[in-house]
Design an enzyme around this catalytic site. Structure first.
Site, mmCIF file in Angstrom:
data_model
loop_
_atom_site.group_PDB
_atom_site.id
_atom_site.type_symbol
_atom_site.label_atom_id
_atom_site.label_comp_id
_atom_site.label_asym_id
_atom_site.label_seq_id
_atom_site.Cartn_x
_atom_site.Cartn_y
_atom_site.Cartn_z
ATOM 1 N N GLU A 116 157.216 -18.009 22.517
ATOM 2 C CA GLU A 116 157.139 -17.733 23.953
ATOM 3 C C GLU A 116 155.773 -18.148 24.490
ATOM 4 O OE1 GLU A 116 157.468 -16.860 27.655
ATOM 5 O OE2 GLU A 116 159.242 -16.432 26.438
ATOM 6 N N GLN A 146 167.033 -7.934 30.872
ATOM 7 C CA GLN A 146 168.291 -8.252 31.548
ATOM 8 C C GLN A 146 168.711 -7.105 32.454
ATOM 9 O OE1 GLN A 146 169.931 -11.010 31.687
ATOM 10 N NE2 GLN A 146 169.693 -12.177 29.802
ATOM 11 N N CYS A 204 173.009 -9.649 54.336
ATOM 12 C CA CYS A 204 172.136 -9.706 53.160
ATOM 13 C C CYS A 204 172.180 -11.070 52.475
ATOM 14 C CB CYS A 204 172.532 -8.593 52.197
ATOM 15 S SG CYS A 204 171.811 -8.720 50.557
ATOM 16 N N CYS A 234 172.170 -19.044 32.006
ATOM 17 C CA CYS A 234 172.536 -18.355 33.247
ATOM 18 C C CYS A 234 172.893 -19.355 34.347
ATOM 19 C CB CYS A 234 171.404 -17.434 33.705
ATOM 20 S SG CYS A 234 169.834 -18.269 33.982
ATOM 21 N N CYS A 292 173.337 0.286 47.827
ATOM 22 C CA CYS A 292 173.909 -1.034 47.575
ATOM 23 C C CYS A 292 174.967 -0.897 46.491
ATOM 24 C CB CYS A 292 172.803 -1.991 47.137
ATOM 25 S SG CYS A 292 173.383 -3.580 46.505
ATOM 26 N N CYS A 333 175.166 -11.018 47.662
ATOM 27 C CA CYS A 333 176.462 -11.059 46.968
ATOM 28 C C CYS A 333 177.340 -12.110 47.633
ATOM 29 C CB CYS A 333 177.136 -9.690 47.007
ATOM 30 S SG CYS A 333 176.260 -8.423 46.096
ATOM 31 N N ASP A 368 167.412 -19.246 25.143
ATOM 32 C CA ASP A 368 167.826 -18.599 26.396
ATOM 33 C C ASP A 368 166.847 -19.015 27.485
ATOM 34 O OD1 ASP A 368 168.864 -16.993 28.352
ATOM 35 O OD2 ASP A 368 168.363 -15.085 27.389
ATOM 36 N N TYR A 412 162.108 -19.370 23.767
ATOM 37 C CA TYR A 412 162.016 -18.648 25.046
ATOM 38 C C TYR A 412 162.258 -17.155 24.792
ATOM 39 C CZ TYR A 412 163.404 -23.397 26.635
ATOM 40 O OH TYR A 412 163.533 -24.755 26.831
#
Length: 385
Positions: free
Chosen positions: A264, A214, A13, A339, A90, A16, A312, A243
């Protein structure tokens, strides 16, 4: 140390990237990464991990196609390819969502509906998207199809609901273009009202098929509460949520602020944000459909001020225009939710050279078993520099 719950699809995959490590080793790996990139700016607090770092994804999407034996398969695209890795369950996806997708795969076969062929651009089912509200229990199923025609539609929907009566709404999305985007423009609500609701930090949010939300609600609540703690908003404060998306952070901040302005560029997101504010009976928030950097320059030119800016941005971070507009506006505090620690380091370097002092850095593990890590950083304006 190796992960005792190692996924059999880990190498195929590619989703991960660090699943081979046990969870403590993953947290240590991420902590070292954040310290290496951000430690020069300020002491980095210990990363906040999950008590149960499995089945945390509240949004699951599966591509549909056929294998070499012409059997219908569903799963994820192998990293950097369009080859489908078949997945029934999964370790990071919501269990219920995976069960629904497996049921749909079986129904597609029994109803002889077929799958979409991306090379020939013909066929029916292309993707399935499932969103589940972990707190509300509401479930949305989006069937992404290559054609609007849906044979035996009512019988198919009834069969799906018979097997999964907890589904709240079902939507058909038509995507017949040669594109990497999962969703097309046209939506047809087949069951329910086309949206679900979810609860976060004491507020209720409407989630539509295209709305960004999220994917790890447990850690999102921790991250957003940490952001509010950093901001330490006063009742007299004017807050800008840059944002702002569908208004999640701004709505949470409205509890503490005098007034909040969510900014936004995506008009659909702004529409959803306004609905969310109305849903929660919030009157001290306004949403503006424009570029956040341009908005801040304009209000600075008008001699207006903001006390706190919460930002963000996407993984690419902020562009230089936005950062310059932030410096021009000069809010007393900036809470930067990121992130991507690489782009956060780049942006903190710019702001630290332009009269901002980094006061706190808090990593949060939003995406266990992947190499991604979220951070919240507090910056304060230093007019003497």
């Amino acid at each position: 140390m190796n992960n005792p719950k190692r996924c059999p699809l880990y190498k195929k995959c590619g989703g991960c990237q660090i699943h081979n490590m046990d969870y403590e080793a993953q947290l240590d790996f991420k902590m070292k990464k954040v310290v290496r990139l951000l430690g020069r700016f300020h002491y980095v607090e210990n990363i906040i991990g999950m008590d149960n770092p499995y089945h945390y994804r509240n949004k699951v999407q599966a591509a549909f196609g056929r294998d070499k034996q012409n059997r219908i398969i569903s799963g994820v695209y192998q990293s950097s390819t369009h080859r489908i890795v078949p997945v029934d369950n999964c370790l990071i996806e919501d269990k219920k969502a995976d069960e629904i997708i497996v049921t749909i795969r079986k129904l597609i076969k029994s109803f002889k509906l077929g799958t979409f062929d991306e090379n020939k651009m013909v066929g029916f089912l292309r993707h399935v998207l499932v969103k589940r509200g972990f707190a509300s229990g509401e479930i949305m199923v989006v069937l992404v199809t290559g054609t609007e025609e849906f044979k035996s539609k009512r019988s198919f929907i009834n069969a799906l609901l018979e097997r999964h009566p907890d589904i709240t709404t079902i939507v058909q999305n038509i995507n017949n273009k040669r594109t990497n985007l999962v969703l097309g423009e046209k939506m047809i609500t087949l069951y329910g009202d086309g949206v679900i609701k979810e609860n976060l930090c004491g507020y209720t949010f409407t989630i539509s098929p295209k709305a960004f939300y999220q994917i790890n609600p447990v850690q999102t609540e921790i991250l957003y509460n940490k952001a509010m703690e950093f901001a330490d908003i006063k009742k007299s404060d004017i807050v800008i949520d840059a944002y702002c998306g569908t208004g999640t952070i701004g709505i949470i901040a409205s509890k503490y602020a005098g007034h909040v302005y969510g900014v936004e560029l995506n008009k659909d997101a702004v529409r959803d944000a306004k609905k969310n504010a109305k849903l929660n009976n919030i009157e001290n928030i306004d949403f503006v459909n424009t570029d956040a950097g341009r908005y801040m320059v304009n209000i600075a030119d008008e001699g207006l001020k903001a006390d706190v800016v919460i930002m963000d941005p996407p993984r690419a971070g902020s562009d230089i225009k936005f950062l310059k507009s932030l410096v021009k506006l000069s809010p007393k505090k900036v809470v930067y939710i990121s992130c991507n620690p690489e782009t956060l380091a780049r942006d903190l370097m710019f702001l630290s050279k332009n009269r901002y002092k980094i006061r706190k850095i808090q990593p949060v593990d939003m995406f266990p078993h992947t190499e991604h890590v979220e951070c919240a950083a507090l910056l304060e304006f230093n007019p003497k520099r």
